[in-house]
Motif scaffolding. Structure first.
Motif, PDB file in Angstrom:
ATOM      1  N   ALA A 163       2.689  -0.747 -14.246  1.00 33.17           N
ATOM      2  CA  ALA A 163       1.246  -0.505 -14.272  1.00 33.17           C
ATOM      3  C   ALA A 163       0.506  -1.619 -13.537  1.00 33.17           C
ATOM      4  CB  ALA A 163       0.758  -0.398 -15.710  1.00 33.17           C
ATOM      5  N   GLU A 166       1.197  -1.426  -9.709  1.00 31.55           N
ATOM      6  CA  GLU A 166       0.507  -0.311  -9.063  1.00 31.55           C
ATOM      7  C   GLU A 166      -1.004  -0.493  -9.098  1.00 31.55           C
ATOM      8  OE1 GLU A 166       2.337   3.396 -10.413  1.00 31.55           O
ATOM      9  OE2 GLU A 166       3.529   3.167  -8.573  1.00 31.55           O
ATOM     10  N   ALA A 167      -1.512  -1.194 -10.114  1.00 27.77           N
ATOM     11  CA  ALA A 167      -2.948  -1.489 -10.127  1.00 27.77           C
ATOM     12  C   ALA A 167      -3.283  -2.350  -8.911  1.00 27.77           C
ATOM     13  CB  ALA A 167      -3.330  -2.209 -11.407  1.00 27.77           C
ATOM     14  N   LEU A 169      -1.586  -2.566  -6.105  1.00 27.20           N
ATOM     15  CA  LEU A 169      -1.431  -1.754  -4.891  1.00 27.20           C
ATOM     16  C   LEU A 169      -2.622  -0.818  -4.694  1.00 27.20           C
ATOM     17  CD1 LEU A 169       2.333  -0.731  -5.162  1.00 27.20           C
ATOM     18  CD2 LEU A 169       1.334  -2.399  -3.601  1.00 27.20           C
ATOM     19  N   ALA A 170      -3.063  -0.187  -5.791  1.00 27.20           N
ATOM     20  CA  ALA A 170      -4.154   0.781  -5.700  1.00 27.20           C
ATOM     21  C   ALA A 170      -5.443   0.114  -5.236  1.00 27.20           C
ATOM     22  CB  ALA A 170      -4.366   1.455  -7.049  1.00 27.20           C
ATOM     23  N   LEU A 171      -5.579  -1.185  -5.522  1.00 28.10           N
ATOM     24  CA  LEU A 171      -6.786  -1.905  -5.109  1.00 28.10           C
ATOM     25  C   LEU A 171      -6.624  -2.500  -3.714  1.00 28.10           C
ATOM     26  CD1 LEU A 171      -7.455  -3.607  -8.521  1.00 28.10           C
ATOM     27  CD2 LEU A 171      -8.837  -1.814  -7.489  1.00 28.10           C
ATOM     28  N   GLY A 172      -5.574  -2.093  -3.008  1.00 29.84           N
ATOM     29  CA  GLY A 172      -5.423  -2.537  -1.631  1.00 29.84           C
ATOM     30  C   GLY A 172      -4.587  -3.794  -1.474  1.00 29.84           C
ATOM     31  N   ARG A 259       4.405   1.157  -1.308  1.00 32.70           N
ATOM     32  CA  ARG A 259       4.508   1.844  -2.588  1.00 32.70           C
ATOM     33  C   ARG A 259       5.619   1.199  -3.388  1.00 32.70           C
ATOM     34  NH1 ARG A 259       5.672   6.596   1.014  1.00 32.70           N
ATOM     35  NH2 ARG A 259       3.671   7.531   1.537  1.00 32.70           N
TER      36      ARG A 259
ATOM     37  N   ARG B  39      -2.801  10.249  -7.271  1.00 31.25           N
ATOM     38  CA  ARG B  39      -1.912   9.197  -6.743  1.00 31.25           C
ATOM     39  C   ARG B  39      -1.460   9.522  -5.318  1.00 31.25           C
ATOM     40  NH1 ARG B  39       1.135   5.704 -10.133  1.00 31.25           N
ATOM     41  NH2 ARG B  39       2.804   5.979  -8.623  1.00 31.25           N
ATOM     42  N   ASP B  43      -1.864   7.703  -1.634  1.00 32.23           N
ATOM     43  CA  ASP B  43      -0.589   7.367  -0.995  1.00 32.23           C
ATOM     44  C   ASP B  43       0.251   6.404  -1.835  1.00 32.23           C
ATOM     45  OD1 ASP B  43       1.205   7.875   0.958  1.00 32.23           O
ATOM     46  OD2 ASP B  43       0.350   6.526   2.460  1.00 32.23           O
ATOM     47  N   LEU B  44       0.157   6.549  -3.153  1.00 32.58           N
ATOM     48  CA  LEU B  44       0.944   5.680  -4.027  1.00 32.58           C
ATOM     49  C   LEU B  44       2.338   6.245  -4.283  1.00 32.58           C
ATOM     50  CD1 LEU B  44      -1.793   4.586  -6.559  1.00 32.58           C
ATOM     51  CD2 LEU B  44      -0.378   3.037  -5.219  1.00 32.58           C
ATOM     52  N   TRP B  66      -6.032   1.691   3.685  1.00 29.98           N
ATOM     53  CA  TRP B  66      -6.364   3.038   3.199  1.00 29.98           C
ATOM     54  C   TRP B  66      -6.825   2.982   1.749  1.00 29.98           C
ATOM     55  CZ3 TRP B  66      -7.338   7.882   4.681  1.00 29.98           C
ATOM     56  CH2 TRP B  66      -7.230   8.907   3.726  1.00 29.98           C
ATOM     57  N   ARG B  67      -6.091   2.258   0.926  1.00 31.65           N
ATOM     58  CA  ARG B  67      -6.389   2.243  -0.512  1.00 31.65           C
ATOM     59  C   ARG B  67      -7.657   1.455  -0.830  1.00 31.65           C
ATOM     60  NH1 ARG B  67      -0.475   0.873  -1.360  1.00 31.65           N
ATOM     61  NH2 ARG B  67       0.495   2.885  -0.947  1.00 31.65           N
ATOM     62  N   LYS B  68      -8.066   0.568   0.091  1.00 34.40           N
ATOM     63  CA  LYS B  68      -9.336  -0.124  -0.122  1.00 34.40           C
ATOM     64  C   LYS B  68     -10.499   0.823   0.116  1.00 34.40           C
ATOM     65  CE  LYS B  68      -8.184  -4.932   0.267  1.00 34.40           C
ATOM     66  NZ  LYS B  68      -7.733  -5.981   1.159  1.00 34.40           N
ATOM     67  N   THR B  71      -9.753   4.677  -3.235  1.00 36.01           N
ATOM     68  CA  THR B  71      -9.230   3.852  -4.318  1.00 36.01           C
ATOM     69  C   THR B  71      -8.937   4.679  -5.556  1.00 36.01           C
ATOM     70  OG1 THR B  71     -10.519   2.019  -3.461  1.00 36.01           O
ATOM     71  CG2 THR B  71      -9.656   1.784  -5.685  1.00 36.01           C
ATOM     72  N   TYR B  72      -7.698   4.550  -6.037  1.00 30.77           N
ATOM     73  CA  TYR B  72      -7.267   5.264  -7.240  1.00 30.77           C
ATOM     74  C   TYR B  72      -7.431   4.357  -8.454  1.00 30.77           C
ATOM     75  CZ  TYR B  72      -3.959   7.061 -10.697  1.00 30.77           C
ATOM     76  OH  TYR B  72      -3.378   7.497 -11.852  1.00 30.77           O
ATOM     77  N   GLU B  76      -4.554   4.422 -17.459  1.00 26.59           N
ATOM     78  CA  GLU B  76      -4.206   3.222 -18.219  1.00 26.59           C
ATOM     79  C   GLU B  76      -4.027   2.077 -17.243  1.00 26.59           C
ATOM     80  OE1 GLU B  76      -0.902   4.032 -20.774  1.00 26.59           O
ATOM     81  OE2 GLU B  76      -2.013   5.662 -21.730  1.00 26.59           O
ATOM     82  N   PRO B  77      -5.053   1.241 -17.095  1.00 24.43           N
ATOM     83  CA  PRO B  77      -5.036   0.218 -16.048  1.00 24.43           C
ATOM     84  C   PRO B  77      -3.992  -0.875 -16.327  1.00 24.43           C
ATOM     85  CG  PRO B  77      -6.929  -0.089 -17.476  1.00 24.43           C
ATOM     86  CD  PRO B  77      -6.281   1.176 -17.907  1.00 24.43           C
ATOM     87  N   ARG B 127     -13.351  -3.545 -11.511  1.00 27.45           N
ATOM     88  CA  ARG B 127     -12.395  -4.075 -10.534  1.00 27.45           C
ATOM     89  C   ARG B 127     -12.290  -3.150  -9.323  1.00 27.45           C
ATOM     90  NH1 ARG B 127      -6.488  -5.080 -12.996  1.00 27.45           N
ATOM     91  NH2 ARG B 127      -6.438  -2.827 -12.803  1.00 27.45           N
ATOM     92  N   ALA B 128     -12.348  -1.832  -9.575  1.00 27.06           N
ATOM     93  CA  ALA B 128     -12.262  -0.883  -8.465  1.00 27.06           C
ATOM     94  C   ALA B 128     -13.604  -0.785  -7.732  1.00 27.06           C
ATOM     95  CB  ALA B 128     -11.836   0.488  -8.978  1.00 27.06           C
ATOM     96  N   LEU B 131     -14.785  -3.120  -4.772  1.00 31.66           N
ATOM     97  CA  LEU B 131     -14.237  -2.896  -3.422  1.00 31.66           C
ATOM     98  C   LEU B 131     -15.209  -2.108  -2.545  1.00 31.66           C
ATOM     99  CD1 LEU B 131     -10.540  -1.851  -4.129  1.00 31.66           C
ATOM    100  CD2 LEU B 131     -11.366  -4.045  -3.301  1.00 31.66           C
TER     101      LEU B 131
END
Lengths: 271, 198
Positions: A163, A166-167, A169-172, A259, B39, B43-44, B66-68, B71-72, B76-77, B127-128, B131
């Motif tokens: 978790a 991936e958090a 990664l998801a934030l870039g 990933r 997801r 691209d996760l 891309w994810r910036k 953003t996903y 559950e963070p 946090r997301a 960005l």
């Protein structure tokens, strides 16, 4: 040079000490520990393996052939990587399950052994099995421990911290940023045993090689110097091997698109 | 504009467009693949299909870039450091949002363990949000929140949408779906989506 003296043993001299193992077996029977069978198998394996190694080394020392020495070294690395794989609960995919462990052990132990042979010991010829193989064996054993611990902590950590990774990664975050905390943990675990044994050496345990040299009549201070050389080599080999294996493992369990690829871990028998 | 065409991941087969300044709700029974879809857009996970932002394929830029922009936010963070503010590049930039979402100003120095589930969920959203992404993929972002916090989150997101951000919002709450979404995408067990106007 002091005259080197040691007390040779005949096979017959081993009968009495072997009775101690029989005593262990009797204990297991009386106390119903159910260890007899395992004990018998382990004892027989030990005797056969050691005697065999004795003869193999005798042959190798007589031959002093670079080819035979390399073959023996190769077999040792194979056994080491098999041991690394056996110690993992979760494994890397396909050929990598053996490949990464074997590659890193070979790289680290090989480099350090060559380094010692070429710069410090300088036997004639440099690949003389009498020096190369025992040296490689000692470095291999410890490097293997570092690598298998490091890989185990890495893979377990990636699964547990999924978790968090991936958090990030998801934030870039890049894959390197994301796995860094787990990589640090893995490297720390890989390095810890060798540091502990360096700190305790001589006080708690007298290392096997030094003991052996002392029994063979070498002056204790000279034996200590030899042991120091070995320990420095082991520390270097473990560091190099663990670093390569953990970074390689982290690379394999992530991909080009940054990933986390836990789907690449297999839990079953290695392919 | 986010264009998703022929996205394939396991059983999922999906195509749709998302305009700038639009909030679309993603609904469907649990286990239908809403999280997998979100997801995949970020691209996760490995997936096939053409996903473009303003006509630009995601493969033409590095995945972190891309994810910036797309953003996903997981339901559950996860937390990779021990205190709250270590998860932010500059904590001061996050403070206005922290206040908006009814979190204590002083929580920056708190250890993560001290946070409640609801506080974690809101901090992950902050946090997301810092960005300033073009597209937000929100996976049940208010599942652990009380009514007042839900309202705060909805108004913060509405503000972003008004500023031109696009949002895909997955929720099980039908009333919320009608409140926040201009369209509802309903996912079915076959892995497709059908659109219903709210």
């Amino acid at each position: 040079m002091p005259v080197v003296t040691y007390i040779p043993l005949a096979y017959g001299d081993l009968v009495l000490p072997a009775l101690l193992v029989v005593m262990d077996a009797a204990l297991s029977l009386v106390l119903q520990l159910k260890l007899e069978k395992q004990l018998v198998v382990a004892t027989i394996r030990m005797v056969v393996q050691l005697v065999l190694v004795g003869y193999v080394l005798t042959f190798l020392f007589a031959a002093v052939s670079p080819l035979w020495t390399a073959l023996a070294a190769f077999v040792m690395v194979l056994f080491a990587s098999r041991e690394i794989v056996a110690r993992q609960k979760r494994r890397l995919p396909g050929v990598w399950s053996y490949g990464l462990g074997a590659g890193c052990t070979l790289l680290a132990a090989g480099t350090v052994t060559m380094f010692a042979l070429l710069t410090q010991l300088r036997p004639e010829p440099w690949y003389h099995p009498r020096y190369a193989l025992p040296l490689l064996g000692m470095i291999l054993g410890n490097t293997m421990t570092g690598i298998s611990l490091g890989l185990d902590v890495l893979i377990t950590g990636l699964v547990r911290e999924r978790a968090a990774i991936e958090a990030c990664l998801a934030l870039g975050g890049t894959r390197y940023q994301a796995v860094l905390p787990v990589v640090r943990d893995a490297l720390r675990s890989g390095f810890t045993p060798i540091m502990n044994s360096m700190a305790a050496i001589g006080l708690v345990s007298l290392p096997g090689m030094m003991t052996g040299q002392i029994l063979a009549g070498v002056e204790p201070v000279d034996a200590a110097k030899y042991q120091l050389l070995i320990m420095f080599l082991i520390a270097g080999g473990t560091g190099l091997g663990t670093l390569a294996a953990v970074l390689g493992g982290a690379h394999l369990l992530t991909d080009q698109r940054h990933r986390l690829r836990l789907d690449r871990i297999s839990t079953g028998e290695p392919a | 504009m986010l264009t998703v065409s022929g996205l394939k991941r396991l059983h999922i087969r999906v195509s749709f467009d998302l305009q700038d300044g639009e909030c679309v709700v993603l609904q469907g029974p649990s286990g239908v693949g809403k999280t997998l879809l979100l997801r995949s857009i970020a691209d996760l996970d490995p997936n096939e299909g053409a996903v473009k932002l303003d006509g630009r394929l995601r493969e033409t830029m590095p995945a972190p870039a891309w994810r910036k922009q797309v953003t996903y936010l997981a339901a559950e963070p996860g937390w990779w450091s021990d205190t709250v503010q270590k998860h932010f590049t500059t904590w001061d930039d996050a403070l206005p949002l922290v206040k908006c979402l009814r979190l204590p100003d002083s929580c920056g120095s708190w250890p993560i363990q001290r946070l409640s589930t609801g506080e974690r969920q809101r901090l992950a959203l902050v946090r997301a949000l810092v960005l300033q992404s073009r597209v937000l993929l929100l996976d049940e972002p208010t599942s652990a929140l009380d009514a007042a916090s839900v309202a705060a989150v909805e108004s913060v997101i509405a503000e972003r949408v008004a500023e031109g951000a696009s949002v895909i919002w997955s929720t099980h709450d039908d009333a919320q779906a009608r409140r926040v979404g201009s369209r509802i995408l309903r996912m079915n067990t076959g892995g497709g989506i059908e659109e219903c106007r709210s």
